[in-house]
Design a protein around this motif. Sequence first.
Motif, PDB file in Angstrom:
ATOM      1  N   SER A 731      12.654 -22.070 -21.297  1.00 42.10           N
ATOM      2  CA  SER A 731      12.799 -21.140 -22.409  1.00 42.10           C
ATOM      3  C   SER A 731      14.273 -20.997 -22.774  1.00 42.10           C
ATOM      4  CB  SER A 731      12.218 -19.778 -22.051  1.00 42.10           C
ATOM      5  OG  SER A 731      12.882 -19.240 -20.929  1.00 42.10           O
ATOM      6  N   ARG A 733      15.881 -18.297 -23.466  1.00 41.56           N
ATOM      7  CA  ARG A 733      16.495 -17.140 -22.808  1.00 41.56           C
ATOM      8  C   ARG A 733      15.947 -16.995 -21.393  1.00 41.56           C
ATOM      9  NH1 ARG A 733      15.859 -14.302 -28.256  1.00 41.56           N
ATOM     10  NH2 ARG A 733      13.686 -14.164 -27.631  1.00 41.56           N
ATOM     11  N   ARG A 734      16.745 -16.374 -20.529  1.00 41.64           N
ATOM     12  CA  ARG A 734      16.287 -16.089 -19.173  1.00 41.64           C
ATOM     13  C   ARG A 734      15.087 -15.154 -19.240  1.00 41.64           C
ATOM     14  NH1 ARG A 734      20.080 -17.300 -15.176  1.00 41.64           N
ATOM     15  NH2 ARG A 734      22.157 -17.832 -15.990  1.00 41.64           N
ATOM     16  N   GLN A 735      14.091 -15.432 -18.410  1.00 42.03           N
ATOM     17  CA  GLN A 735      12.888 -14.609 -18.389  1.00 42.03           C
ATOM     18  C   GLN A 735      12.582 -14.181 -16.955  1.00 42.03           C
ATOM     19  OE1 GLN A 735      11.743 -13.530 -21.101  1.00 42.03           O
ATOM     20  NE2 GLN A 735      12.851 -14.938 -22.463  1.00 42.03           N
ATOM     21  N   ARG A 756       8.519  -9.016 -22.833  1.00 40.20           N
ATOM     22  CA  ARG A 756       9.492  -9.948 -23.421  1.00 40.20           C
ATOM     23  C   ARG A 756       9.241 -11.374 -22.959  1.00 40.20           C
ATOM     24  NH1 ARG A 756      13.012  -5.491 -22.334  1.00 40.20           N
ATOM     25  NH2 ARG A 756      13.737  -6.445 -20.397  1.00 40.20           N
ATOM     26  N   GLU A 760       8.120 -14.618 -25.237  1.00 38.60           N
ATOM     27  CA  GLU A 760       8.914 -15.854 -25.246  1.00 38.60           C
ATOM     28  C   GLU A 760       8.039 -17.075 -24.976  1.00 38.60           C
ATOM     29  OE1 GLU A 760      12.722 -17.957 -25.298  1.00 38.60           O
ATOM     30  OE2 GLU A 760      12.197 -15.895 -25.823  1.00 38.60           O
TER      31      GLU A 760
END
Length: 928
Positions: A731, A733-735, A756, A760
Motif C-alpha cells: 500500500s 501508506r503505512r497501515q 483506515r 486503503e
Amino acid sequence: MDRAAALATDLRRRGVTDVLDDSTSRALHSSDASLYRVPPLLVARPRSAEDVATAVELCARHGIPLTARGGGTSVAGNAIGPGLVLDFSRHMNQVLSVDAETRTAVVRPGVVQAALQRAAAPYGLRFGPDPSTHTRCTIGGMIGNNACGSRTLGYGRTSDNVTGLKAVAGDGTALDLPARDAPAALRELAMANLATIRTEFGRFGRQMSGYALEHLLPERGFDVARLLVGSEGTLAVLTEATVRLVTDPAHRALVVLGYADIAAAGDAAPGVLEHRPTACEGIDARIVDVVRLRRGPGAVPSLPRGAAWLFVEVAGDDETEVLERAARVAAGGEDALVVTDPAKAAALWRIREDGAGLSGRSPAGRPAHAGWEDAAVPPAMLGSYLRDFESLMASHGLTGLPYGHFGDGCLHIRLDVPLERPGGRKEFRDFLVAAATLVAGYGGSLSGEHGDGRARSELLPLMYSQAAIDLFAGVKAIFDPGDVLNPGVLVRPRPFDADLRVPAARPVRAGLALAYRHDGGDFGQAVHRCTGVGKCRADNTAAGGVMCPSYLATREEKDSTRGRARVLQEMINGSDVSGGWRSPEVHEALDLCLSCKGCASDCPTGIDMAAYKSEVLHQTYKGRIRPVTHYSLGRLPRWARLASRMPRAVNALMRVPGLPALAGVDRRRGLPGFARETFRAWFERREVAGRPAEGEPVMLFVDTFTDHFAPEIGRATVKVLEAAGYRPRISARRQCCALTWISTGQLDAARAILGRTVAELTEAAGQGVPIVGMEPSCTAVLRSDALELLEEAVAAPVAGMTRTLAELLSDTPGWRPPSLDGVTAVAQPHCHHHAVMGWEQDLRLLREAGARVSRLGGCCGLAGNFGVEKGHHDVSVAVAEHQLLPAIRQAEPGTTVLADGFSCRTQIADLSDRQGTHLAQLLADRLP
C-alpha cells in the motif's frame, strides 16, 4: 455470623482446608451444563473421604444442602445446589490402582474418564462406558448419572461396570458396598413392593429415570451398589469406586450409512444390532453443516449420500472377521462408507462428540437449550417416535438438531424454546409436559443417560405410577432422612421451570464496541453461548486443539473458558457479581485469558472469549486511566514507527536495566530488537532500483511485526511469490490492523485505525487482487475482527480477499512447492491462524512438498502482550511447557521449528536455544 460463614468456619476448624466462600467461586459453580442457575452458599474441594464425611455431618447439623460435583458437565442440573457444593475434580482425582488380573481399577470420584483410560491402557484394558464428554467428565459424575456413551452396545452402562462403592449416606452412615450389609429397612421396602418394581423398572436398557429399583429384586441379587449408580447424589456421596475394565479390541471399523432423513435412520437402527456393533449412532445432516460452516469444508470427510447417517462401529480381535461384519452392515444401507483409517474415523467421531455444543444453535439460528435432550424409547420404536416428536416440535414452533445413541433408542436434541421472551417459560413448560407424555406413551424414559436432575424430576409422575413415586420417597428417607443431599432432585422435586439461567439474564446491546453479528448484537446472548459442556477443561492439544491454555496451566475453573463465561453471565445477572464491567470478579477471571481465540474454533458452542475480554477492557477503561501496558504494548505500532528512525539507539535503550519494567514488562523477559531497515523501506528501495513488472498482482499486508522486527520474513515472502508468478505490491501508506489496540480493549482507537487500513485495501479487493498476510494474528484481524469492529459491508470485501501464504499458493494453478524432502519440522501454528483461518492448508502444502511435520497443539504461551506483562510470566512459561518446549527439547538437531507467528518465534527464542522459522523462509531457502 450468617449460615455460610458459620459452616465455612466449622469446616476449616474440622480440617477441611480448601473452602471457597468468595463471590467468584460461587459464580463459577452456579451452573453446570444445564439450563439452570443456582448459586451456592460456598464451595469446598475435599482432599479425602474424611473431608467428605465431615462435610456431610456439618451440613446436616447446620441444615444446609450438599451437592456433589465432578467435572460440572451435568446437562440436567444435577451438579448445582443452593448450599455447599463439593467439587471433587480438584483433589480427589486419582486412579488408586489398576489390577490387570482381576481387570478392575480403584478410583477417586474426581478422576476424569480419559485419565482412567490412560492408566488402564498399558495393560491393554479400558473402562467401557465413554460419554461424549469423556475428556473432562469424572467417574464420580458418571456413577451419579449412570452415564452410557456411544459404546453401550459393546460395553454396557456405568452400572454394568461398577463392582464396589464407598460412600457416605445422607445420615452420615459410611457405606462399603457390596462388602457391608445395606440398611435392613431397604430390603423390607423392596420386598413389600415387588410387584411395582417388577412391572415398572428395568424394562429396557436406557430406562434411566428415577431410582434403578430393579437392582433390589431378589433375582437380581439385591445389589445396592448398582442402585446407587444413577441416584444423582441424592442418597449418598461417593468417596471411592471399584470399576470393571475390559480389553480393547485389536481392530475397529466404522461404517457410515446414509438415509433420507433422521427418522429413516431411526427405522434402520434395530436392524443393525444383529451385527453386534459396539456403537450405533445417529446424526442429522444439519449438525454436519454446522461443522462445515464453522471449521471449513475440510473439517468433514466425505460422507455417503443422505440427510442423516448412522455411524456404526464394529470391533474385534480378528481383522478379517471385523471387515466381513462391516461389509454386511454396509450392505444394509441406502448408501454406505466403510472407514478403517483411525484418523478419518476419529474426525467423524469428533463431530458426534461435539454434538451437544454444535447443536447449541438451532436450524432457525436461535439459541437452543437442554432440558429435553436425552429421552429414550425401546429401539424398535425409535423411527415412529422420531416422526411424532418432529410433529410435536412443529406444533410448538420449535426446531433442533437431532442426534443420539440410536442403537439404544436414545435421542439427543436441544430446542430453541424462546426462554428470553415473555411467555417463554410457559412455552417451555407446555412443551416438556407434552414431550414427557409422548415418550411415556411409547413406554420410554424421560432420561436415557443424563439423569432427571432439575430438568425432569417433576415429570416423573407422567412415567411412573404413584406407587413408584412413593417408593422413591421411601428409598430417599432411608439413606437421607434429613433431605441434605441434592434436595429438589428426584424426590420432592423443584419445578423444572424454576431457577432457569437464561430468563434471569438481561440483554446487553447498548453502547457495545463490537457487533456480535451472530448473536443479534447482544453481549448477553454471546456469553450465554456457553452451555457448560466443559470442553475447555479437557486437554485437546493432541488433536491440534488450542483451548484452553490457561486452564491447562493452572487447573482452576476460573481460568477456563467456561469459568469466565459463567462469571460474565453472573455480571449480566447482577446479583452475586454486582459491579458491572468493572467487577473485580470479572477482571480476576479474565486476567489469565491469553486472548488466543482457541475457543472461537475449538469450543463447539462458538464462544470467543478474546472478543469478550476486549469488550470488558473497553467498557472498563473507556475515558479512564489505563494500565501502563495498554500504553506501552497496546500502542506498540506507534512506538515502532518512532523507533524505526533510530533503531540502534532504541535497542540500546531497551537494554538499560529496569527500563522495560517501567513499561509493565516482566524483568525476566528479553525484548526483540527493532530492525535496522524496515521491510517497507527495503521494498520501496528495491522498487526504485527496478524489479520484474510481470506477474499477477498481489497485495502484501505489511504488518508492524514483519515491518519493524522481522523484515527478513517479508523479503522471503516476496521471493516465494515472485517465483510463483506473482507481482507483489504494498500500500502507498503505512497501515496497521490495530491488533494491539484490540487485545488491550482500546476499541474506539482500533476502529479508527482498522477503518483506515480497510479503506486503503478496498480498492485492491474490489479489483480481485489477493491480499496476503504475513503475520497470522494480523491476517486474522482482517478476516474476522474487522467484521465485528466495522460495518460488515465495509469490511467484508477485504476479509473475503485476504489470504495466508499457504492458501494463496495452494490455489495457484500450476504452482508446485520446492522440494522439502529431508526436512523434518516441529510446527507451532499461531493460535489465531488455527482459530480463524485454519492451519490445514499449511500442513497439506508441507507434506505434499515432502516435509515430515509434527504439528503441535496448544498455545506458545506468549500470546502477544500477555506473556510479556508483569504477573503473567509463570503462566506463560507453564503454557509453553505443555507441548512447545518439550517438543523442541526432544527434536533432533537440524529439525526445523516452524512458527509463522511473531509471538511464537519470540517465545521460542526467549525460552529455548532454537529459532523459529516462517513458512516463507522455509520455502524461499529451497527455491532454485
